[in-house]
Design an enzyme around this catalytic site. Sequence first.
Site, PDB file in Angstrom:
ATOM      1  N   GLY A  21     -27.924 -15.859  13.960  1.00  0.00           N
ATOM      2  CA  GLY A  21     -27.175 -14.732  14.500  1.00  0.00           C
ATOM      3  C   GLY A  21     -26.832 -15.024  15.919  1.00  0.00           C
ATOM      4  N   CYS A  29     -25.869   9.163  32.590  1.00  0.00           N
ATOM      5  CA  CYS A  29     -26.629   9.996  33.442  1.00  0.00           C
ATOM      6  C   CYS A  29     -28.053   9.935  33.414  1.00  0.00           C
ATOM      7  CB  CYS A  29     -26.348  11.343  33.073  1.00  0.00           C
ATOM      8  SG  CYS A  29     -27.067  12.253  31.671  1.00  0.00           S
ATOM      9  N   VAL A  34     -35.341  -4.968  24.469  1.00  0.00           N
ATOM     10  CA  VAL A  34     -36.052  -6.233  24.794  1.00  0.00           C
ATOM     11  C   VAL A  34     -36.695  -6.610  26.163  1.00  0.00           C
ATOM     12  CG1 VAL A  34     -36.024  -7.382  22.551  1.00  0.00           C
ATOM     13  CG2 VAL A  34     -34.652  -8.054  24.490  1.00  0.00           C
TER      14      VAL A  34
END
Length: 420
Positions: free
Chosen positions: A268, A351, A316
């Site tokens: 991918g 925020c 990650v």
Amino acid sequence: MATVVREAFENHVKLVESRNSPGHVLASSEASFFVADLNDIVRKWAAWKKALPDVTPFFAVKSSYDRRLIQTLATCGAGFDCASVEEIELILSLGIGAERIVFTHPCKPVSSLGLCRKLGITLITFDNECELRKLHHHYPEAQTVLRVFADDPTNADPLGTKFGAAREDIDGLVRLVKELNMKLAGASFHAAPSVAVDAAAYVRGIRDAAEVFARARRVGLNPTVLDIGGGYTDSTFQQIAGAVRPAIAECFKSQVVEGRLRILAEPGTLFSCSPFYLAVKVVARRRNAAAFGNEPATRLYINDGIYSNFMMRFIVNMTFSPVAVIRKGVWYDQTEQTMRREACSLWGRSCDSNDCINRDCRLDPEVGVGDWLVFKDMGAYTTVCNTTFNGFTSSNHTIYIEPTQVDKAQSTFEQLELAI
């Protein structure tokens, strides 16, 4: 970086900013945007076929839903690894045949099995008894692929804790396939996500897959498909390929010699990451009189963030650093060692106080509101992870640089012969 990529960024910035005037700034002129060099995909395909000529890439669609990326890979000859009905429908909507799809999610809703049966998606993964019995009840003629546990224990995000049959369960699952009079097309594994660096995990996966083949033959089944999964990146691919080739030759010698083995992989990130560059706009600059802890005093706020195209920072803890600044349509490289830099931190638009892209970034000290920051390697797990948190939406406008060598890379997709 190709000159054409740089020019595409400069030209787009000049165009969108030319439409603004004091007191009248279009929201579209502040939206982040991508430039995608489709030639990079063609180069990656050629490199793959050189390193692993007998392995057909089935692109992991979950990493990017970009239609031009998918179409370019389809033209090259790729198959497609889909993990949901929605991904399957995306591939089919582009005129790509069902025979080029493998449904790799080991645990699926019942409704998706009926749709796969209707659409002709035959190659389907499982890793447990419940899933196999579900397949038997709703799609008994499916070509099943047994996914085995194969993980890199050193990886920060091991997949084996969620999917993959343990070695102790292989024999029982193979025997159940036989008992239910179903077809076992082959075996698969997924060694690790795309931060993987341990090629030995792939070797272990190949050996366990060979065990599936051996046990299947003992009960009269004839598997022919080996799926060696995903997790490949630019930095790890050659190392993994160098380990995979001899492992397959050792563990599947007779099948390879006799031409009875079809080998797939599920890359991918390798194909989707590097073709895409992302430009984000600086919307605010703040300089604190005193730094917060070890953080730089200067903070830059951008029109993107971890709830949009920088989700991998959250998942990650990936680090993102700009490679260029575009000011008034002019490109300023930020990778040159001779340039003057100042420490700053980059913050996302939400925020959420955790929406920080980089807490210690080195950039041109003149960077301010209205400048654009360019990031490379932004094609994988970016747009597919966008959310609407805080009401923000992402246009994700993309400028494409057309491939010039796709005809040379093109190959006719060889339909898998899965008849048992």
